[in-house]
Each structure stands twice: as C-alpha cells, then as structure tokens.
Motif scaffolding. Structure first.
Motif, short mmCIF file in Angstrom:
data_model
loop_
_atom_site.label_atom_id
_atom_site.label_comp_id
_atom_site.label_asym_id
_atom_site.label_seq_id
_atom_site.Cartn_x
_atom_site.Cartn_y
_atom_site.Cartn_z
N THR A 269 -9.93 17.41 20.67
CA THR A 269 -9.94 16.60 19.45
C THR A 269 -10.82 17.22 18.37
O THR A 269 -10.48 17.18 17.19
CB THR A 269 -10.42 15.17 19.75
OG1 THR A 269 -11.69 15.21 20.44
CG2 THR A 269 -9.42 14.44 20.63
N ASP A 296 -8.85 8.92 16.82
CA ASP A 296 -9.46 7.60 17.08
C ASP A 296 -8.61 6.81 18.08
O ASP A 296 -9.15 6.17 19.00
CB ASP A 296 -9.60 6.82 15.77
CG ASP A 296 -10.65 7.42 14.85
OD1 ASP A 296 -11.48 8.21 15.33
OD2 ASP A 296 -10.63 7.11 13.63
N ALA A 297 -7.29 6.87 17.91
CA ALA A 297 -6.40 6.16 18.82
C ALA A 297 -6.50 6.73 20.23
O ALA A 297 -6.48 5.99 21.23
CB ALA A 297 -4.96 6.26 18.31
N TYR A 299 -9.04 8.14 21.72
CA TYR A 299 -10.26 7.69 22.40
C TYR A 299 -10.20 6.19 22.72
O TYR A 299 -10.78 5.74 23.71
CB TYR A 299 -11.49 7.98 21.53
CG TYR A 299 -11.97 9.41 21.69
CD1 TYR A 299 -12.56 9.84 22.86
CD2 TYR A 299 -11.78 10.34 20.66
CE1 TYR A 299 -12.99 11.15 23.02
CE2 TYR A 299 -12.20 11.65 20.81
CZ TYR A 299 -12.80 12.05 22.00
OH TYR A 299 -13.21 13.34 22.16
N GLN A 300 -9.46 5.45 21.92
CA GLN A 300 -9.34 4.01 22.17
C GLN A 300 -8.52 3.73 23.43
O GLN A 300 -8.87 2.85 24.23
CB GLN A 300 -8.70 3.31 20.97
CG GLN A 300 -8.72 1.79 21.09
CD GLN A 300 -8.29 1.11 19.80
OE1 GLN A 300 -8.19 1.74 18.76
NE2 GLN A 300 -8.05 -0.18 19.87
N VAL A 301 -7.44 4.49 23.63
CA VAL A 301 -6.60 4.26 24.80
C VAL A 301 -7.04 5.09 26.00
O VAL A 301 -6.79 4.71 27.15
CB VAL A 301 -5.11 4.53 24.49
CG1 VAL A 301 -4.64 3.64 23.36
CG2 VAL A 301 -4.87 6.00 24.14
N GLY A 302 -7.69 6.23 25.76
CA GLY A 302 -8.15 7.10 26.84
C GLY A 302 -7.01 7.86 27.51
O GLY A 302 -5.83 7.62 27.24
N ALA A 306 -3.73 9.01 26.02
CA ALA A 306 -4.23 9.68 24.81
C ALA A 306 -3.34 10.84 24.38
O ALA A 306 -3.33 11.22 23.21
CB ALA A 306 -5.65 10.19 25.04
#
Length: 425
Positions: A269, A296-297, A299-302, A306
């Motif tokens: 990233t 950002d998305a 890291y939010q979902v992992g 991801a």
C-alpha cells in the motif's frame, strides 16, 4: 533424538557444495583462496537456503583453520569479546557471523581493528543487499560474494546425496524422481526448505515408496521467495512499480499479489500510494485520490478481502496516462533547496521588519500577485517544473497551458513600482 536432516548432511568441504560454481569449483574465487592457502574476509549474500553458512563453514574446514560461529541477532558484546580472545590465542581464526546486516555499530567497532590486523578473518552471511545494509567500514575490509539461487537440478542432486549420505537416509528411503522434482519445484531455490520437506515426507510415509501424490498430500503451497526483510521483498516492490509505470496491468497485478501472498500489505500500500503520485501525478490526479480510498478500504476489511479494492487501484494506475512532471519538479527544487538555503525576500516574510508601507506585500490587491517575484534574486529565473510533452489528459493540458501563460508575465521585486502600475481597484 536425531538432529535435523539439513544439519546432519551439511557439507564439510567446498567440494561437496551444490551449485555455486563461480565460488567453489575449479578457478572459483574461494577455490583459489584455498588452493593458495590464503584466507580472506568476505560477505556472502543471497536468498535464504542457498548455502551461505554452509559455504562459510566448509571454507574454514577446507583451510583447516579454527572458526567461531556467531549470530548478529543473538550474540552479545561479551560473545564477540570472547571470540576475539580465542582468536588472539589461536591466530588466525575465522569468525562467521550470520545475519551480519543486523550487527550494530558497537559490535562492529569491536571487530574492525582485529580484522584489520589479520587476527580475525571475518565471514558474514546475509539475505540483505550488502551495498545497502552492511556498514561501509565492514564492506571496505571484505569481498562481497553473491550466493546464487539453486536450480531445480541442483536441489534434486542435493536431495539424492542426502538419501545416500550415511548421516542422512543411508539409502533407506524409496522416493520417485517425480516426487523429488516436485519438492525441488516447491522449494523455489531454497535447499534447506527442500531437505525439511523431504524429512517430513520420510516421517509421514515411513517404509513406503513415496510418489508425487504422497508429496502433494503434505504440501500444496510453494515456498515463497519473499520475506519482509530480504531482497525478494524489495525486488517485488520494485517490479510492481516499474510494471505500473510501463502500463503492464497483468505484471502489475502479479507482483502485487506476490507481496500479498507473503502478507506484506504495508509495503504494497505504501508503494502504491507513492507510485500514484510519482508516476501518474498530474496526468490523472483523481486516480491518486482513488488509490488512497482503496488503501483505506483495504485496511478496513483486511486480508484476504483487501485484495479486491487494491486490485481496482492497481488496474486504475496501470491503465492510466502517466506524468512525472510534478515529481521531477519537486525533486529538482528539493535538490537546490538543500544546496542553496537562500533568504526569503523581505516582502514575503511572515513578520517583515524595517519595511516601508509601499514595499509590504499587497494582501488586498490580487492584480499584483502574478507579477510579483517570489524566488530569491540569485535564482529568480530558475524553472523546476517542465510541462510534459506527452500530456494526454484535459486537466494536465490545461495546467501546461496555464503555466506557459503565467511565464509570459514579467515578475518584479520592485513592490513600489508594481503598486503604481497596478493600483488597487
């Protein structure tokens, strides 16, 4: 209890080393050193499992010289001092240091004078790039020798030797050539991995003829050549950015996934965001913003989900028009600013002193702003930004046209004259 197979079958002389002809075979660098009975200090660098430590130990044994093995991570200052004392009483001594790139400066300083005097011959082993990770003082005293990845043929040969070796399987393991080739393919040049794989197979299928189907039952994922601390990681990161820059979307996705398979989301990233601003830049500014949103998305979902938003961003960047004009401009400006930290013009300072009213910055007269000189006098005509001749986006073309228009304005540091020429409306 038996020691690991990789330890039991480790070669005791350079003649038994697999591969690495440029180092250990006739006319190889280390071969010639042993033939001349002249020890040298050197750094062995290469990917994991290619035999760096094995070569170091075999080299010492071939020279019949006392050697001491240390690890830069686990060996403390006292361990190094103890090794030096032993070397003083048994000169010369070879000191082998695994993970030498992790050796801190205090420990290095202890070793250096004894290497200089020839009391110690230093052999360092590292998976990192020595030109980046090894202290210059050590590099200047050691030859840098690359230990190359082993071929599948090298690994199959080594596995067959381990099967014959009396400390290995002593010819008591029945395994097909097809199975050995599969192990070699899975090992990705890592002989230690291949030996460990073979040992697991021998335990799992004891007293049975081992075929390729048996092997596939116990191993389905290839050994990754990428680790966050070794050169494989840096190579994949570099290859991904170059692929995006070259607009090869398929290669970009492949190298990104190499990093994702290794679980290295952070490096991926970070490099994607840098690539967006460095290589796409003004050609497609919205792609830069979309990349940040995708990260950002991610890291939010992992992981593993991801990969979906990141895949969108990678395709977007690879297929986007490219422009390095802004990146090159800031790099040139940074270079000059670091060499010439010139004083700010008086009317641009935050709180100017001893400045007459007519020479003060005109906050209330925007007509003057584009005619005012902003760079210091000595570099007033310096240009950092060079418009891209290959600009394809409407936005970048607009910026380039506007830049040319602004360049046509004559800029001056004579504030009083400008205020008279462009009076406040």
């Amino acid at each position: 209890m038996l020691q690991p197979l990789a330890f039991r079958v480790r070669p005791n002389s350079l003649e038994d080393i697999i591969g690495q002809e440029h180092l250990v075979k006739e006319n190889g660098f280390l071969y010639n050193s042993i033939k001349a009975e002249t020890p040298i200090s050197f750094i062995l660098y290469g990917t994991p499992g290619v035999g760096k430590t094995t070569i170091a130990i075999a080299y010492a044994k071939s020279l019949k010289i006392n050697y001491i093995k240390l690890n830069a991570v686990t060996s403390n200052k006292k361990d190094i001092e103890k090794a030096i004392e032993e070397a003083k009483n048994n000169t010369p001594t070879i000191v082998i240091i695994d993970e030498i790139h992790r050796l801190n400066k205090d420990k290095q300083d202890i070793l250096l004078p004894f290497v200089e005097e020839g009391i110690i011959y230093l052999i360092g082993c590292t998976t990192a790039n020595p030109f980046i990770s090894i202290n210059k003082a050590i590099r200047s005293r050691c030859h840098l020798l690359e230990v190359k990845p082993l071929t599948n043929e090298n690994i199959v040969e080594g596995l067959k030797r381990a099967i014959k070796n009396k400390y290995g399987f002593n010819n008591n393991l029945n395994i097909s050539d097809e199975a050995l080739n599969y192990i070699a393919k899975c090992s990705n040049g890592d002989f230690r991995f291949a030996l460990n794989f073979l040992e697991i197979a021998s335990i799992t299928f004891k007293d049975k003829e081992i075929n390729i189907n048996n092997i596939k039952e116990i191993k389905t994922v290839n050994n990754s050549s990428i680790d966050k601390d070794d050169d494989g990681h840096y190579d994949a990161v570099s290859a991904m950015q170059k692929s995006i820059r070259g607009s090869d979307v398929n290669a970009s996705l492949y190298y990104a996934c190499r990093l994702l398979v290794a679980g290295d989301l952070d490096s991926l990233t970070r490099r994607l965001l840098i690539t967006a601003y460095e290589d796409i830049g003004l050609a497609n500014p919205s792609a830069c913003m979309r990349t940040k949103i995708a990260i950002d998305a991610a890291y939010q979902v992992g992981l593993p989900e991801a990969i979906i938003p990141l895949g969108v961003a990678i395709c977007d960047l690879a297929l986007s028009p490219k422009s390095k004009s802004a990146c090159l401009a800031i790099e040139k400006a940074y270079d000059l600013a670091s060499k010439m930290p010139l004083d700010v013009l008086p009317y641009l300072k935050l709180t100017p002193t001893n400045l007459s009213e007519e020479m003060k910055y005109p906050y209330d007269n925007e007509d003057i702003w584009v005619h005012l000189q902003y760079l210091p006098e000595i570099i007033k005509n310096k240009e950092f930004f060079v418009p891209s001749l290959r600009a394809t986006s409407t936005y970048e073309k607009y910026l380039n046209d506007n830049y040319e228009k602004l360049k046509s304005f004559l800029r001056s540091s004579n504030m009083a004259l400008l205020k008279k020429k462009y009076p406040k409306i």
